[in-house]
Design an enzyme around this catalytic site. Structure first.
Site, PDB file in Angstrom:
ATOM      1  N   GLU A  12      21.429  82.347  17.466  1.00 10.24           N
ATOM      2  CA  GLU A  12      22.881  82.407  18.185  1.00 10.24           C
ATOM      3  C   GLU A  12      22.851  83.925  19.019  1.00 10.24           C
ATOM      4  O   GLU A  12      23.778  84.517  19.361  1.00 10.24           O
ATOM      5  CB  GLU A  12      24.218  82.872  16.903  1.00 10.24           C
ATOM      6  CG  GLU A  12      25.129  82.742  16.771  1.00 10.24           C
ATOM      7  CD  GLU A  12      26.100  82.023  15.137  1.00 10.24           C
ATOM      8  OE1 GLU A  12      25.667  82.663  14.537  1.00 10.24           O
ATOM      9  OE2 GLU A  12      27.009  82.375  15.844  1.00 10.24           O
ATOM     10  N   ARG A  37      14.656  86.432   6.307  1.00 14.50           N
ATOM     11  CA  ARG A  37      15.667  86.114   4.942  1.00 14.50           C
ATOM     12  C   ARG A  37      15.373  85.319   3.905  1.00 14.50           C
ATOM     13  O   ARG A  37      15.457  84.848   2.892  1.00 14.50           O
ATOM     14  CB  ARG A  37      17.128  85.981   5.612  1.00 14.50           C
ATOM     15  CG  ARG A  37      18.425  87.029   6.072  1.00 14.50           C
ATOM     16  CD  ARG A  37      19.568  86.734   6.163  1.00 14.50           C
ATOM     17  NE  ARG A  37      19.298  87.731   7.111  1.00 14.50           N
ATOM     18  CZ  ARG A  37      20.303  87.022   8.256  1.00 14.50           C
ATOM     19  NH1 ARG A  37      21.198  86.448   7.743  1.00 14.50           N
ATOM     20  NH2 ARG A  37      20.407  87.282   9.758  1.00 14.50           N
TER      21      ARG A  37
HETATM   22  O1  PRP Z   1      19.109  79.301  13.463  1.00 11.29           O
HETATM   23  P1  PRP Z   1      19.462  80.190  14.201  1.00 11.29           P
HETATM   24  O2  PRP Z   1      20.543  80.509  15.628  1.00 11.29           O
HETATM   25  O3  PRP Z   1      17.838  80.320  14.592  1.00 11.29           O
HETATM   26  O4  PRP Z   1      19.779  81.286  13.625  1.00 11.29           O
HETATM   27  C1  PRP Z   1      18.994  81.333  12.385  1.00 11.29           C
HETATM   28  C2  PRP Z   1      18.583  82.351  12.100  1.00 11.29           C
HETATM   29  O5  PRP Z   1      18.582  83.800  12.052  1.00 11.29           O
HETATM   30  C3  PRP Z   1      19.326  84.877  11.213  1.00 11.29           C
HETATM   31  O6  PRP Z   1      17.192  85.382  10.782  1.00 11.29           O
HETATM   32  P2  PRP Z   1      17.170  86.321  11.551  1.00 11.29           P
HETATM   33  O7  PRP Z   1      16.723  86.080  13.359  1.00 11.29           O
HETATM   34  O8  PRP Z   1      18.693  87.695  12.584  1.00 11.29           O
HETATM   35  O9  PRP Z   1      16.461  87.607  11.177  1.00 11.29           O
HETATM   36  P3  PRP Z   1      16.694  87.900   9.642  1.00 11.29           P
HETATM   37  O10 PRP Z   1      16.378  87.386   8.959  1.00 11.29           O
HETATM   38  O11 PRP Z   1      15.710  89.514   9.735  1.00 11.29           O
HETATM   39  O12 PRP Z   1      17.811  89.223   9.860  1.00 11.29           O
HETATM   40  C4  PRP Z   1      18.690  83.630   9.811  1.00 11.29           C
HETATM   41  O13 PRP Z   1      18.358  84.386   8.712  1.00 11.29           O
HETATM   42  C5  PRP Z   1      18.225  82.318  10.334  1.00 11.29           C
HETATM   43  O14 PRP Z   1      16.904  83.065  10.063  1.00 11.29           O
HETATM   44  N1  ADE Z   2      26.286  83.655  12.003  1.00  6.16           N
HETATM   45  C1  ADE Z   2      25.699  84.287  11.123  1.00  6.16           C
HETATM   46  N2  ADE Z   2      25.287  84.645  10.141  1.00  6.16           N
HETATM   47  C2  ADE Z   2      24.684  85.564   9.158  1.00  6.16           C
HETATM   48  N3  ADE Z   2      23.424  85.148  10.252  1.00  6.16           N
HETATM   49  C3  ADE Z   2      23.242  84.634  11.718  1.00  6.16           C
HETATM   50  N4  ADE Z   2      22.448  83.626  11.707  1.00  6.16           N
HETATM   51  C4  ADE Z   2      22.939  83.437  13.044  1.00  6.16           C
HETATM   52  N5  ADE Z   2      23.606  83.112  13.354  1.00  6.16           N
HETATM   53  C5  ADE Z   2      24.461  83.985  11.943  1.00  6.16           C
END
Ligand code: PRP
Ligand code: ADE
Length: 175
Positions: free
Chosen positions: A97, A60
């Site tokens: 998370e 993302r």
């Molecule tokens: O602050 P944090 O606890 O590290 O969480 C935030 C991260 O989690 C999600 O990515 P994810 O790893 O789910 O990957 P994606 O973007 O491929 O969906 C989001 O896009 C952030 O990069």
């Molecule tokens: N609560 C949440 N919603 C969307 N993306 C996330 N990445 C980590 N925590 C998330």
């Protein structure tokens, strides 16, 4: 009038795991005016920090960071999930998370002393921010800011970075 981006974020209970409220930005992305407005907000911030390059973590962070970089006319560097980049990489891991994360950047992606703003959709535990910042600093870059559409304030990510300037479009206090 200022846009209330929160009105355009979908909250999904118990996704991907029970107890998580997933904050979904796709309604912003699918509306051209909103996506552009969110991009402009982050680009104004990154410009104010003197960004010379934008780094976005997969996946993302690409969606959020790439248009910011093109708006400013600066480069974009992806921080990718493991085994995706073809040349020599720097790696860093961190907990999320939900689940855990390893990120990699090409070793020559950042020039020593370059000013970097990290862009992503959301800060939760800030594990991703930690890993991304560590990668940039190990390559000699200076992280001058981090910008998000969404900040989950209860998870206290911001408190882990007293010296880092962090910007978010919207905040949720009920993580
Ligand atoms: O602050 P944090 O606890 O590290 O969480 C935030 C991260 O989690 C999600 O990515 P994810 O790893 O789910 O990957 P994606 O973007 O491929 O969906 C989001 O896009 C952030 O990069
Ligand atoms: N609560 C949440 N919603 C969307 N993306 C996330 N990445 C980590 N925590 C998330």
């Amino acid at each position: 009038m200022a846009i209330d981006f929160k009105e355009h974020i979908a909250s999904v209970q118990d996704f991907p795991n029970k107890g998580i409220v997933f904050r979904d930005i796709t309604p912003i992305l699918q509306d051209g005016k909103l996506y552009r407005a969110a991009t402009h907000e982050l680009a104004d911030y990154a410009k104010s920090r003197g960004a010379e390059v934008i780094v976005g973590p997969e996946a993302r962070g690409f969606i959020v960071g790439c248009p910011v970089a093109t708006e400013l006319g600066v480069g974009f560097v992806p921080a990718r999930k493991p085994h995706k980049l073809p040349r020599e990489v720097e790696s860093a891991s961190y907990d999320l998370e939900y689940g855990s994360n390893v990120l990699e950047m090409h070793k020559d992606a950042i020039k020593p002393g370059q000013k970097v703003v990290i862009c992503d959709d959301l800060m939760a535990t800030a594990g991703t921010l930690h890993a991304t910042k560590e990668l940039i600093e190990n390559l000699g870059g200076e992280v001058v800011g981090a910008a998000f559409y969404i900040e989950l304030t209860d998870l206290k990510g911001r408190e882990q970075f007293p010296d880092l300037d962090i910007y978010s479009l919207v905040k949720y206090s009920d993580a």
